[in-house]
Each structure stands twice: as structure tokens, then as C-alpha cells.
Design a protein around this motif. Structure first.
Motif, PDB file in Angstrom:
ATOM      1  N   SER A  10       8.848  52.288 -27.913  1.00 60.09           N
ATOM      2  CA  SER A  10       8.935  53.150 -28.824  1.00 60.09           C
ATOM      3  C   SER A  10      10.171  52.032 -29.271  1.00 60.09           C
ATOM      4  O   SER A  10      10.452  51.395 -30.504  1.00 60.09           O
ATOM      5  CB  SER A  10       9.723  54.038 -29.567  1.00 60.09           C
ATOM      6  N   HIS A  17       9.424  44.944 -34.533  1.00 59.55           N
ATOM      7  CA  HIS A  17       9.243  44.657 -35.618  1.00 59.55           C
ATOM      8  C   HIS A  17      10.755  44.212 -36.719  1.00 59.55           C
ATOM      9  O   HIS A  17      10.824  43.127 -37.435  1.00 59.55           O
ATOM     10  CB  HIS A  17       9.254  46.479 -35.972  1.00 59.55           C
ATOM     11  N   THR A  24       1.960  47.897 -35.669  1.00 64.52           N
ATOM     12  CA  THR A  24       1.186  49.583 -36.222  1.00 64.52           C
ATOM     13  C   THR A  24       1.089  50.085 -35.338  1.00 64.52           C
ATOM     14  O   THR A  24       0.811  49.274 -33.943  1.00 64.52           O
ATOM     15  CB  THR A  24       0.248  48.764 -36.743  1.00 64.52           C
ATOM     16  N   SER A  26      -0.043  54.075 -32.156  1.00 68.31           N
ATOM     17  CA  SER A  26      -0.541  55.120 -32.320  1.00 68.31           C
ATOM     18  C   SER A  26      -0.445  55.609 -31.204  1.00 68.31           C
ATOM     19  O   SER A  26       0.329  55.513 -29.693  1.00 68.31           O
ATOM     20  CB  SER A  26      -1.959  54.865 -32.222  1.00 68.31           C
ATOM     21  N   GLU A  30       3.024  63.493 -32.406  1.00 73.31           N
ATOM     22  CA  GLU A  30       4.339  63.531 -32.719  1.00 73.31           C
ATOM     23  C   GLU A  30       5.411  63.885 -32.525  1.00 73.31           C
ATOM     24  O   GLU A  30       5.445  64.660 -31.531  1.00 73.31           O
ATOM     25  CB  GLU A  30       4.347  64.119 -34.670  1.00 73.31           C
ATOM     26  N   ILE A  34       8.259  58.376 -32.744  1.00 74.02           N
ATOM     27  CA  ILE A  34       7.639  57.998 -34.061  1.00 74.02           C
ATOM     28  C   ILE A  34       7.990  58.725 -35.234  1.00 74.02           C
ATOM     29  O   ILE A  34       8.235  57.182 -36.176  1.00 74.02           O
ATOM     30  CB  ILE A  34       6.407  59.314 -33.872  1.00 74.02           C
ATOM     31  N   ASN A  35       9.110  59.781 -35.529  1.00 73.33           N
ATOM     32  CA  ASN A  35       9.561  59.389 -36.916  1.00 73.33           C
ATOM     33  C   ASN A  35      10.638  58.561 -37.385  1.00 73.33           C
ATOM     34  O   ASN A  35      10.683  57.769 -38.176  1.00 73.33           O
ATOM     35  CB  ASN A  35       9.870  60.902 -36.713  1.00 73.33           C
ATOM     36  N   ARG A  38       8.465  55.370 -38.037  1.00 75.92           N
ATOM     37  CA  ARG A  38       8.569  55.277 -39.472  1.00 75.92           C
ATOM     38  C   ARG A  38       9.464  55.117 -40.324  1.00 75.92           C
ATOM     39  O   ARG A  38       8.326  54.464 -41.651  1.00 75.92           O
ATOM     40  CB  ARG A  38       7.739  56.862 -39.980  1.00 75.92           C
ATOM     41  N   LYS A  39      10.340  55.438 -40.351  1.00 75.22           N
ATOM     42  CA  LYS A  39      12.005  55.530 -41.152  1.00 75.22           C
ATOM     43  C   LYS A  39      12.117  53.909 -41.442  1.00 75.22           C
ATOM     44  O   LYS A  39      12.327  53.317 -42.296  1.00 75.22           O
ATOM     45  CB  LYS A  39      12.771  56.074 -40.560  1.00 75.22           C
ATOM     46  N   LYS A  43       3.669  51.768 -39.628  1.00 71.64           N
ATOM     47  CA  LYS A  43       2.799  53.191 -39.637  1.00 71.64           C
ATOM     48  C   LYS A  43       2.420  52.634 -38.104  1.00 71.64           C
ATOM     49  O   LYS A  43       1.583  51.736 -37.622  1.00 71.64           O
ATOM     50  CB  LYS A  43       1.252  51.941 -40.728  1.00 71.64           C
ATOM     51  N   ILE A  44       2.703  54.550 -38.495  1.00 72.14           N
ATOM     52  CA  ILE A  44       1.695  55.120 -36.519  1.00 72.14           C
ATOM     53  C   ILE A  44       0.413  56.329 -37.030  1.00 72.14           C
ATOM     54  O   ILE A  44       0.620  56.764 -37.473  1.00 72.14           O
ATOM     55  CB  ILE A  44       2.709  55.959 -36.102  1.00 72.14           C
ATOM     56  N   THR A  45      -0.594  55.983 -36.385  1.00 78.96           N
ATOM     57  CA  THR A  45      -1.599  57.435 -36.320  1.00 78.96           C
ATOM     58  C   THR A  45      -1.625  58.311 -35.468  1.00 78.96           C
ATOM     59  O   THR A  45      -1.858  57.539 -34.212  1.00 78.96           O
ATOM     60  CB  THR A  45      -2.837  56.254 -36.671  1.00 78.96           C
TER      61      THR A  45
END
Length: 461
Positions: A10, A17, A24, A26, A30, A34-35, A38-39, A43-45
Motif C-alpha cells: 500500500s 500514484h 489499480t 486488488s 477490505e 485499501i480505504n 481509494r480516497k 481503483k481497487i477490486t
């Protein structure tokens, strides 16, 4: 990025980034990391599916993502290059004038955080990668504009062999990750290779008090910078010596005077307890001395350090008992934690909730774990956190409990929380300890998530 929510993945996602690269990712579930990603617009799957890699120019994977992972398989079929996480970190650090890599079986996160605090105090705006959340940057990483990068450097799977350190710090070497290394000798060889990556003109900083470290590094015939408490930390390969004297380990604010080449240069005072943290601070000071940071800034940066997530982290209070959480998952780390708590005379009773981490480690170090688990006043054990393993060695937490008088094995967290609540009282310290998810117990024990830092609750120096 496959496994983007991991403690090293992360921060790497944040740095890429921040550099303007489209990222992106995966992961299997959660989490807070990851949160946070995303902020930032990443994009995360959740779940690993072949379609997740659509449009990717390359794949970066965590060590846990094997060749049978759907995304890795799809990348191989489409001839999309796949890189290990550590390879990418190694590539990134080539772009910095100084790459300070903090290694060791124990203490990496804390020491990397301490170095980061010093560099931030020096206003050199470093790039930082830590395997935990550092309050001052509210993250495990920081993308700086300066020419220094500091990274926590893990030995598992020889990950740090992909790095390019200009300053390599070895805090200690101990028997761990035996599922990969096989023996202590295998671990020593791994650290020896890591240190050999330092170029001429770089610095090798090592714990002169640690027998395994010195045995591993002496045969390299490289100049070594030793740090430690002992009078005779140097040997004939030592270039400089950074030594701690007038060491005070009792209470919440341990301290020492720093001797550099036989001259006292500063006094270190910490806001976190324990002799092991003084040793970590001495290592951090040595690294920063060698890249030209002044003693005054080192002193200031270390005093401002109040801890990092999951390292003796204050969670709050329940019924008068203080709740702390710690990542310790090796007998040596557990010993250091309990030693630190023992220096705080305000606690009358220690309640430990320990979650063993991996079956192989529990089996290999069983007797050492038993000895440390005998020390607290009350011991609860959860089931072993399997992580990446299957229980091929036929061991359980009940085996540990059977060897520790009064210890109880409680498999589910709700019952464990009820048991602790039923006995916790003023004068107790409750420790939730382990590298898995036992931290959730501490969070559920307190009514609210405290906003204080450790320095807030310790009062003035």
C-alpha cells in the motif's frame, strides 16, 4: 498491484500514484489501507480475477501472490511483465542520493520510524516507507521531494536482496522465518548478502553488542560502523563507534548519552519505554550521523517520536486498566515488550492476550515462547494465526497453554473480550499481542478510539 492492501504494497501504491503513474489494484478483503488508497483515487477490486489486469502495462505482486493466482496467470498468458514488490522498491531507491535501509529480525518498524522523525526534523523532506502507521505523517509512507529515502527492509524471502542501500543498518539477527531460511546460519548468510550490496563510499551500521550480527558480517572484511551499549563494541573492522552511556531504562522516559568516536555529542531521551527502544534510537542516530545530520536535530527528532501503530500502541482504558497493543510475534520481541512494561512501576498486574503467528514459528520456537508466556500475571492465548501456512506440524495454542500455569486458550474474540472485561481493573495493563488480528480485541475493549498519542498520556518530561 496484486495484494495492494499489504503493509509494504500500500505505501508503494501511494508512492507510484504520487509520481503520476496510473495504479489499480486488488486484494482478498477490505482493510484500512485499501480505504485510504481509494480516497486517493486508486481503483481497487476485492477478489482476484483475470479481468482486473485489463489495460495494465505491468503487474506488481506481493510475495503471497503465487503463480496460480488468477491475475498472475492472466499476465503470464498475455506476456505482461510481473515484478515482485521488492524489485520495484529497489528500482525506486536508485533515484535517491541516500537510501537508508533498516534491517534486522526485530525493531525494523520502530527504527525506520525514528530515522524518519529525525529526517523530518531536519526538514530534508525524505521519502519514507514503514510497515506501520506513523502518526506524524498519518500513514506508512511519505513521498518527499528530497534526495533521501528511508525504508524498512525485510529479510523474508530475501526481499531486501533487491534493494540498493547506500546505508544498511542491521539491528540484530535471530532465528526466525525458519520455514524459508531453514536455520540460523541461513539467516546470517541472507543478511551478509544484503550488507554486501552497499557500494564503496556507503555505510554499514551494525549492532556491535549482537553476537549473531557480528558473526555474520565480520567475514565480509568491510568497514563496519558499530553501535551498542557495551564498552568493547568495536573490533578491528570498525570504522567508527556510536555508543550509549549513562543508560537509564526505568520508567516511561528512558535516556542515554551518545558517544561518537570517544566524544559525547548529544543526549537521547525517549517518550516510549524499554532498553530495546534505546538501542533502536542509537541505531537511528548512527545512521543519521553518517549522512550528516547534526546531533541537535537527532536529539530533537528522537524526543518527538511517540511511537508507531502496533508497537506498544496505547488504545485506551477500560475500567481503570490501560490497554496497549503490540506486533510482537517472536519470543525475542515478546521478551523486549515485557521487559519494557516491567520498567513502569505504576502497573500492579500484567494481563496478556497473545495470538501466536504461524504454525512453523510456534513449533520451532516453542520452548522460548513458553518461557516468555510464564512472565505475565494473567495469560490468554488465541488460536494460532495461520497467515500463509497450513498446520502441517500439528501444533495449537492449547499446546502452549498446557505448559504455562494458569494460561487459558480462548479461540473466539467475543469470549476473550468478555473474560478480560470481567477481570480488568485499575492498576492493570492489558496487552494484546501478535502479528495477526488480535489488535481487534484491544479496540473492542475500549469504549472509543482515543485521539491521544502516547505523549499525551505520559505527561510532561
Amino acid at each position: 498491484m496484486v495484494g495492494v492492501g499489504g503493509v509494504s504494497m500500500s505505501p508503494l501504491a501511494e508512492i507510484l500514484h504520487g509520481a503520476g503513474i496510473e495504479v489499480t489494484g486488488s486484494d482478498i478483503s477490505e482493510n484500512a489501507a485499501i480505504n485510504n488508497l481509494r480516497k486517493q483515487g486508486i481503483k481497487i477490486t476485492i477478489g482476484h480475477f483475470a479481468e482486473n489486469i485489463g489495460g495494465a502495462d505491468c503487474i506488481i505482486r506481493t510475495a503471497a501472490a503465487r503463480e496460480d493466482n488468477a491475475e498472475i496467470k492472466a499476465a503470464r498468458e498475455r506476456n505482461i511483465p510481473v515484478f515482485e514488490r521488492a524489485e520495484v522498491w529497489g528500482h525506486i531507491m536508485r533515484g535517491y542520493r541516500e537510501a537508508i535501509c533498516i534491517s534486522g529480525t526485530h525493531g525494523k518498524t520502530t527504527t525506520t520510524s525514528m530515522v524518519s522523525h529525525i529526517l523530518l526534523a531536519a526538514e530534508v523532506d525524505p521519502t519514507i516507507m514503514i510497515g506501520g502507521t506513523l502518526p506524524v505523517i498519518k500513514s506508512g509512507c511519505h513521498v518527499g521531494k528530497g534526495d533521501i529515502i528511508v525504508l524498512e527492509s525485510c529479510e523474508y524471502y530475501n526481499s531486501f536482496h533487491n534493494f540498493h542501500p547506500t546505508v544498511a543498518v542491521v539491528l540484530n539477527i535471530d532465528a526466525d522465518h525458519l520455514d524459508f531460511f531453514g536455520s540460523l546460519d541461513g539467516i546470517k548468510k541472507s543478511f551478509s548478502k544484503f550488507v554486501s550490496l552497499v557500494p564503496d563510499g556507503g555505510h554499514i551500521i551494525c549492532n556491535g553488542d549482537d553476537k549473531n550480527t557480528m558473526e555474520a558480517l565480520r567475514p565480509l572484511n568491510r568497514e563496519l560502523i558499530t553501535f551498542g551499549f557495551e564498552e568493547k563494541t568495536a573490533d578491528n573492522l570498525s570504522k567508527t563507534i556510536v555508543r550509549g552511556v549513562n543508560v537509564v531504562t526505568s520508567g516511561r522516559t528512558p535516556s542515554l548519552d551518545v558517544i561518537y568516536n570517544d566524544k559525547q555529542i548529544c543526549k537521547i531521551k525517549l517518550q516510549i519505554p524499554g532498553a530495546h527502544n534505546l538501542k533502536n534510537a542509537l541505531a537511528a542516530a548512527a545512521a543519521c550521523i553518517k549522512i550528516g545530520i547534526s546531533p541537535e536535530i537527532i536529539e530533537k527528532g528522537l524526543y518527538g517520536y511517540t511511537g508507531v501503530g502496533r508497537r506498544f500502541e496505547y488504545k485506551g482504558n477500560y475500567n481503570g486498566a490501560d490497554i496497549y497493543d503490540d506486533y510482537a510475534h517472536h519470543p525475542g520481541e515478546l521478551a523486549a515488550l515485557l521487559d519494557a512494561v516491567a520498567t513502569i512501576d505504576t502497573y500492579k498486574r500484567v494481563i496478556l492476550a497473545f495470538q501466536p503467528h504461524t504454525f512453523s514459528r510456534t513449533k520451532a520456537l516453542f520452548s522460548d515462547f513458553v518461557e516468555e508466556l510464564k512472565r505475565p500475571d494473567v495469560v490468554f492465548l488465541t488460536e494460532i494465526y495461520a497467515a500463509r501456512e497450513n498446520n502441517d506440524v500439528n501444533i495449537s495454542s492449547s499446546d502452549l497453554a498446557a505448559k504455562v500455569k494458569g494460561a487459558r486458550c480462548i479461540s473466539d474474540f467475543p469470549n476473550l473480550i468478555r473474560e478480560i472485561k470481567s477481570i480488568a481493573r485499575s492498576g492493570d495493563i492489558v496487552l494484546t499481542v501478535g502479528a495477526g488480528d488480535v489488535y481487534r480485541v484491544g479496540e473492542d475493549l475500549v469504549d472509543t478510539n482515543p485521539k491521544q498519542t502516547i505523549s499525551d498520556i505520559r505527561g510532561p518530561s
